[in-house]
Design a protein around this motif. Structure first.
Motif, PDB file in Angstrom:
ATOM      1  N   TYR A  75       0.852  -1.202   0.000  1.00 26.78           N
ATOM      2  CA  TYR A  75       0.000   0.000   0.000  1.00 26.78           C
ATOM      3  C   TYR A  75       0.884   1.248   0.000  1.00 26.78           C
ATOM      4  O   TYR A  75       0.622   2.203  -0.720  1.00 26.78           O
ATOM      5  CB  TYR A  75      -0.921   0.027   1.221  1.00 26.78           C
ATOM      6  CG  TYR A  75      -2.000  -1.020   1.195  1.00 26.78           C
ATOM      7  CD1 TYR A  75      -3.162  -0.823   0.461  1.00 26.78           C
ATOM      8  CD2 TYR A  75      -1.867  -2.204   1.902  1.00 26.78           C
ATOM      9  CE1 TYR A  75      -4.166  -1.777   0.425  1.00 26.78           C
ATOM     10  CE2 TYR A  75      -2.863  -3.173   1.887  1.00 26.78           C
ATOM     11  CZ  TYR A  75      -3.997  -2.950   1.145  1.00 26.78           C
ATOM     12  OH  TYR A  75      -4.975  -3.901   1.113  1.00 26.78           O
ATOM     13  N   PHE A  76       1.921   1.222   0.846  1.00 29.22           N
ATOM     14  CA  PHE A  76       2.865   2.335   0.889  1.00 29.22           C
ATOM     15  C   PHE A  76       3.509   2.535  -0.491  1.00 29.22           C
ATOM     16  O   PHE A  76       3.587   3.663  -0.993  1.00 29.22           O
ATOM     17  CB  PHE A  76       3.936   2.060   1.955  1.00 29.22           C
ATOM     18  CG  PHE A  76       5.072   3.034   1.946  1.00 29.22           C
ATOM     19  CD1 PHE A  76       4.915   4.316   2.434  1.00 29.22           C
ATOM     20  CD2 PHE A  76       6.300   2.663   1.419  1.00 29.22           C
ATOM     21  CE1 PHE A  76       5.967   5.222   2.414  1.00 29.22           C
ATOM     22  CE2 PHE A  76       7.355   3.561   1.400  1.00 29.22           C
ATOM     23  CZ  PHE A  76       7.189   4.841   1.896  1.00 29.22           C
ATOM     24  N   ASN A  77       3.931   1.439  -1.099  1.00 32.96           N
ATOM     25  CA  ASN A  77       4.566   1.527  -2.414  1.00 32.96           C
ATOM     26  C   ASN A  77       3.599   2.055  -3.476  1.00 32.96           C
ATOM     27  O   ASN A  77       3.995   2.824  -4.354  1.00 32.96           O
ATOM     28  CB  ASN A  77       5.127   0.168  -2.823  1.00 32.96           C
ATOM     29  CG  ASN A  77       6.340  -0.205  -1.985  1.00 32.96           C
ATOM     30  OD1 ASN A  77       7.025   0.658  -1.433  1.00 32.96           O
ATOM     31  ND2 ASN A  77       6.607  -1.489  -1.869  1.00 32.96           N
ATOM     32  N   LEU A  78       2.331   1.647  -3.381  1.00 32.28           N
ATOM     33  CA  LEU A  78       1.340   2.188  -4.324  1.00 32.28           C
ATOM     34  C   LEU A  78       1.167   3.689  -4.110  1.00 32.28           C
ATOM     35  O   LEU A  78       0.995   4.443  -5.071  1.00 32.28           O
ATOM     36  CB  LEU A  78      -0.005   1.479  -4.148  1.00 32.28           C
ATOM     37  CG  LEU A  78      -0.225   0.241  -4.996  1.00 32.28           C
ATOM     38  CD1 LEU A  78      -1.553  -0.425  -4.642  1.00 32.28           C
ATOM     39  CD2 LEU A  78      -0.179   0.557  -6.481  1.00 32.28           C
ATOM     40  N   GLY A  79       1.226   4.112  -2.856  1.00 31.45           N
ATOM     41  CA  GLY A  79       1.174   5.546  -2.578  1.00 31.45           C
ATOM     42  C   GLY A  79       2.301   6.270  -3.298  1.00 31.45           C
ATOM     43  O   GLY A  79       2.090   7.328  -3.903  1.00 31.45           O
ATOM     44  N   LYS A  96      -2.588   6.366   3.784  1.00 30.13           N
ATOM     45  CA  LYS A  96      -3.496   6.195   4.935  1.00 30.13           C
ATOM     46  C   LYS A  96      -3.750   4.721   5.218  1.00 30.13           C
ATOM     47  O   LYS A  96      -3.761   4.292   6.372  1.00 30.13           O
ATOM     48  CB  LYS A  96      -4.832   6.898   4.666  1.00 30.13           C
ATOM     49  CG  LYS A  96      -4.787   8.383   4.823  1.00 30.13           C
ATOM     50  CD  LYS A  96      -6.157   8.987   4.548  1.00 30.13           C
ATOM     51  CE  LYS A  96      -6.138  10.479   4.680  1.00 30.13           C
ATOM     52  NZ  LYS A  96      -7.437  11.099   4.340  1.00 30.13           N
ATOM     53  N   LYS A  97      -3.950   3.951   4.165  1.00 31.54           N
ATOM     54  CA  LYS A  97      -4.194   2.515   4.343  1.00 31.54           C
ATOM     55  C   LYS A  97      -2.958   1.843   4.957  1.00 31.54           C
ATOM     56  O   LYS A  97      -3.090   0.988   5.847  1.00 31.54           O
ATOM     57  CB  LYS A  97      -4.550   1.873   3.001  1.00 31.54           C
ATOM     58  CG  LYS A  97      -4.882   0.406   3.091  1.00 31.54           C
ATOM     59  CD  LYS A  97      -6.161   0.160   3.863  1.00 31.54           C
ATOM     60  CE  LYS A  97      -6.503  -1.322   3.911  1.00 31.54           C
ATOM     61  NZ  LYS A  97      -7.716  -1.607   4.658  1.00 31.54           N
ATOM     62  N   GLU A 100      -2.952   2.735   8.535  1.00 33.02           N
ATOM     63  CA  GLU A 100      -4.049   2.019   9.215  1.00 33.02           C
ATOM     64  C   GLU A 100      -3.612   0.581   9.550  1.00 33.02           C
ATOM     65  O   GLU A 100      -3.878   0.080  10.640  1.00 33.02           O
ATOM     66  CB  GLU A 100      -5.264   2.006   8.293  1.00 33.02           C
ATOM     67  CG  GLU A 100      -6.451   1.236   8.821  1.00 33.02           C
ATOM     68  CD  GLU A 100      -7.544   1.141   7.765  1.00 33.02           C
ATOM     69  OE1 GLU A 100      -7.868   2.170   7.136  1.00 33.02           O
ATOM     70  OE2 GLU A 100      -8.043   0.027   7.555  1.00 33.02           O
ATOM     71  N   LEU A 101      -2.918  -0.050   8.611  1.00 30.78           N
ATOM     72  CA  LEU A 101      -2.462  -1.425   8.837  1.00 30.78           C
ATOM     73  C   LEU A 101      -1.256  -1.500   9.766  1.00 30.78           C
ATOM     74  O   LEU A 101      -1.082  -2.474  10.491  1.00 30.78           O
ATOM     75  CB  LEU A 101      -2.118  -2.089   7.496  1.00 30.78           C
ATOM     76  CG  LEU A 101      -3.302  -2.358   6.583  1.00 30.78           C
ATOM     77  CD1 LEU A 101      -2.826  -2.791   5.207  1.00 30.78           C
ATOM     78  CD2 LEU A 101      -4.210  -3.415   7.200  1.00 30.78           C
ATOM     79  N   ASN A 102      -0.425  -0.467   9.704  1.00 32.95           N
ATOM     80  CA  ASN A 102       0.774  -0.439  10.546  1.00 32.95           C
ATOM     81  C   ASN A 102       1.024   0.996  11.022  1.00 32.95           C
ATOM     82  O   ASN A 102       1.699   1.767  10.337  1.00 32.95           O
ATOM     83  CB  ASN A 102       1.986  -0.969   9.774  1.00 32.95           C
ATOM     84  CG  ASN A 102       3.243  -0.939  10.605  1.00 32.95           C
ATOM     85  OD1 ASN A 102       3.210  -0.651  11.803  1.00 32.95           O
ATOM     86  ND2 ASN A 102       4.371  -1.225   9.972  1.00 32.95           N
ATOM     87  N   PRO A 103       0.478   1.339  12.206  1.00 35.76           N
ATOM     88  CA  PRO A 103       0.658   2.711  12.711  1.00 35.76           C
ATOM     89  C   PRO A 103       2.120   3.101  12.933  1.00 35.76           C
ATOM     90  O   PRO A 103       2.417   4.288  13.069  1.00 35.76           O
ATOM     91  CB  PRO A 103      -0.102   2.690  14.042  1.00 35.76           C
ATOM     92  CG  PRO A 103      -1.028   1.531  13.951  1.00 35.76           C
ATOM     93  CD  PRO A 103      -0.368   0.529  13.058  1.00 35.76           C
TER      94      PRO A 103
END
Length: 156
Positions: A75-79, A96-97, A100-103
């Motif tokens: 998700y981070f990489n897609l960001g 954000k996702k 959400e998965l890893n604060p």
């Protein structure tokens, strides 16, 4: 005795031929299973991203997410992909996702802060960079904080 052998041979030949015909006439559905793991798809995405092939990187990150939807890194990489493509709102959605998965994903917090900064939402940018810095001290985060603070002081 010889006659029995010929009969047995003919009988077995007929059975084998029947099996062959039956197997040829049945439709077969071939299901190819993706042999790569989520991590391998993510790594492939990173390789494509480093070469500037963003569309293929995006596809690999999505495959990684399908295989392991509770993992924050793709998700981070897609960001990052959407940031590079100039789609800041979609980049923000994926950061954000990831958070959400890893604060504790401080890189995602920093990137969220920077995207809010670019969107001129300095209060949210300040909030997220402070959150990142409270968890980890990195020079990149300090630079983000500096840029945000400069904009906040300019607007006062």
């Amino acid at each position: 005795m010889e006659k029995n052998r010929k009969g047995l041979f003919s009988y077995l030949s007929l059975i084998l031929f029947s099996i062959f015909l039956y197997s040829c006439s049945m439709p077969k559905i071939v299901v190819l299973k993706d042999p790569l793991s989520a991590e391998e798809h993510n790594n492939l995405g990173v390789a494509y991203e480093k070469k500037g092939i963003l569309d293929l990187a995006e596809k690999e990150y999505n495959k990684a997410i399908r295989k392991k939807p509770d993992w924050d890194i793709p998700y981070f990489n897609l960001g990052n992909i959407y940031y590079k493509k100039g789609n800041l709102k979609k980049a923000l959605q994926f950061y954000k996702k990831a958070v959400e998965l890893n604060p504790d994903n401080t890189d995602a917090l920093n990137n969220m802060a920077y995207v809010y900064y670019l969107l001129k939402d300095y209060n949210k940018a300040y909030y997220y960079i402070k959150k990142a810095l409270s968890k980890k001290l990195k020079s990149e985060y300090l630079q983000t904080m500096k840029e945000i603070e400069e904009k906040i002081y300019e607007s006062d």
